[in-house]
Design an enzyme around this catalytic site. Structure first.
Site, PDB file in Angstrom:
ATOM      1  CB  SER A 247     -23.043 -66.748   6.174  1.00  0.00           C
ATOM      2  OG  SER A 247     -22.077 -67.664   6.050  1.00  0.00           O
ATOM      3  CE  LYS A 251     -18.542 -65.476   1.928  1.00  0.00           C
ATOM      4  NZ  LYS A 251     -17.782 -65.856   2.945  1.00  0.00           N
ATOM      5  CD1 TRP A 338     -16.197 -71.527   6.993  1.00  0.00           C
ATOM      6  CD2 TRP A 338     -14.244 -72.590   7.172  1.00  0.00           C
ATOM      7  NE1 TRP A 338     -15.754 -71.905   5.780  1.00  0.00           N
ATOM      8  CE2 TRP A 338     -14.751 -72.450   6.186  1.00  0.00           C
ATOM      9  CE3 TRP A 338     -13.108 -73.054   7.678  1.00  0.00           C
ATOM     10  CZ2 TRP A 338     -13.823 -73.058   4.971  1.00  0.00           C
ATOM     11  CZ3 TRP A 338     -12.213 -73.834   6.500  1.00  0.00           C
ATOM     12  CH2 TRP A 338     -12.829 -73.921   5.311  1.00  0.00           C
ATOM     13  CG  HIS A 388     -21.992 -69.878  10.585  1.00  0.00           C
ATOM     14  ND1 HIS A 388     -21.117 -68.555  10.399  1.00  0.00           N
ATOM     15  CD2 HIS A 388     -22.432 -69.810   9.368  1.00  0.00           C
ATOM     16  CE1 HIS A 388     -21.359 -68.181   8.997  1.00  0.00           C
ATOM     17  NE2 HIS A 388     -22.069 -68.987   8.299  1.00  0.00           N
TER      18      HIS A 388
END
Ligand code: GCU
Length: 409
Positions: A247, A251, A338, A388
């Site tokens: 997540s 990144k 998302w 997620h």
């Protein structure tokens, strides 16, 4: 004014595939003079540094390059941790003689005499979340909300709360070590977090003002400093460090992997917007939304593109391309819309042109794969069922991927 790619309002999120408008991505091989990169050497010497600078200027801010005074201290070593299956090391890394600028490393290493390949990743809730091991100190820093967290601070109840996500036993059983630290050691995760963090504490030493970089930039820079330490630890094979992140920390792993070629393999687990997912694809989280909720993650220039997404000289496939020719794994989850699973896949697909310059096969087809059907070679991708998270299924793929590349080494 918020009309961006395909005249959609990017302030809204979209999860209807039929509404995704067409978009045009910047060409990662296009040289500023209009010509195309044709060789791996051209990419390495000219285009790669150019694309990297574009990400520094437009997305994550400056990646400080200068040397910094760093000192590591082994706090404890236990040769018989986790019921005798592992060596546990706790190591503190201090910066610039400032005892408050410190990273607390937790390491579990296989009990072998050979330097171990390791997975390195930051954790969300402090090292004590990774295992029930009672010796691990509990972090006193701010954390986001989660299991065992009260008023943004962890309690004893958080011990082992993320053990499923880290799978230390599984990694050790496959001969891998696990190296992890809490990202809040570097910068607490809220807009003003930089004031107590490395961006403020090391501003003079690094000759970098806090607003010249970003929280993701600071977290990524710290991963490189941990790599500096790992290169000095004889129990670690620093040529076989597999950088992984989930997540927001996915990144970060991508940016760290782009900045520092010492990371042999890079893994993005559901990194989504500002990570693996294409920004110009109107699906899931969008740039104006992420900039609004998490302004500290990116630099100021990034916010200028909220209303002009097509003016941004990069898109995220170019970030993935910066990892080439090293093995890269991008993973998504079906119920994590998302993060835009398809946008993550397409980004990995588009990064393939750079791997091709090196003669490496990346993802073989632009057809979105079915659930639990990993695809690709040096760039690999899967989408799994579920939400997620990081699951055992994800780890099984990452371990097999790393084993394939490291077995030769
Ligand atoms: C939020 C954010 C995402 C991020 C995620 C996470 O959902 O919008 O961009 O990836 O948090 O870090 O879990």
């Amino acid at each position: 004014p918020f009309l961006a790619a395909g005249a959609q309002d990017f302030r809204q999120s979209n999860t209807d595939e039929s509404k995704v408008p067409p978009y045009t991505l910047p060409d990662v091989l296009k040289i500023p003079d209009g010509k195309e990169v044709r060789t791996a050497a051209q990419w390495q010497h000219t285009q790669r540094p150019y694309v990297f600078r574009l990400f520094e200027e437009n997305v994550y801010g400056k990646f400080p390059r200068g040397p910094v005074n760093m000192r590591s201290k082994v706090v404890s070593t236990d040769e018989h941790a986790l019921n005798g299956t592992a060596i546990r090391k706790l190591v503190d890394i201090y910066f610039n003689n400032d005892t408050s600028a410190v990273i607390h490393l937790l390491m579990y290493l296989p009990r072998t005499h050979r330097p171990a390949p390791v997975f390195l990743g930051m954790n969300f809730f402090g090292n004590q979340c990774v295992s029930n091991d009672p010796v691990i100190p509990i972090t006193e820093k701010y954390t986001i909300n989660g299991p065992g967290v009260v008023n943004n601070h962890v309690t004893e109840a958080s011990r082992g709360s993320q053990a499923e996500r880290w799978q230390a036993d599984t990694l050790l059983a496959h001969g891998f070590g696990l190296v992890t630290f809490f990202y809040g050691d570097v910068e607490e995760d809220y807009p003003e977090g930089w004031k107590q963090g490395f961006r403020a504490k090391l501003r003079t030493a690094l000759k970098t003002a806090p607003e010249e970089w970003s929280a993701i930039g600071a977290w990524a820079w710290a991963l490189s400093r941990v790599m500096d330490y790992l290169q000095t630890d004889p129990r670690v094979n620093a040529k076989q460090v597999c950088l992984n992140g989930h997540s927001r920390l996915g990144k970060t792993a991508l940016w760290a992997g782009a900045a520092d070629p010492r990371f042999a393999i890079v893994i993005s687990n559901e990194s989504g917007e500002g990570g693996a997912a294409l920004a110009r694809r109107w699906y899931g989280e969008t740039m104006p939304i992420i900039n609004d909720h998490f302004p500290h993650w990116f630099n100021n220039q990034y916010k200028q593109y909220n209303t002009h997404i097509n003016d941004m000289p990069v898109d995220q496939h170019m970030l993935l391309a910066l990892i080439a020719p090293r093995p890269l794994y991008v993973a998504s989850a079906e119920d994590d819309q998302w993060s835009d699973p398809k946008g993550e896949f397409l980004s990995a697909w588009h990064a393939g042109v750079v791997y091709k310059l090196f003669g490496e096969k990346a993802i073989g087809s632009d057809q979105y794969p079915a659930v639990h059907q990993p695809v690709g070679d040096w760039v690999r991708y899967h989408v799994r069922a579920g939400k997620h998270d990081v699951t055992i299924y994800d780890w099984q793929q990452y371990i097999a991927f790393a084993e394939r590349f490291f077995r030769k080494g």
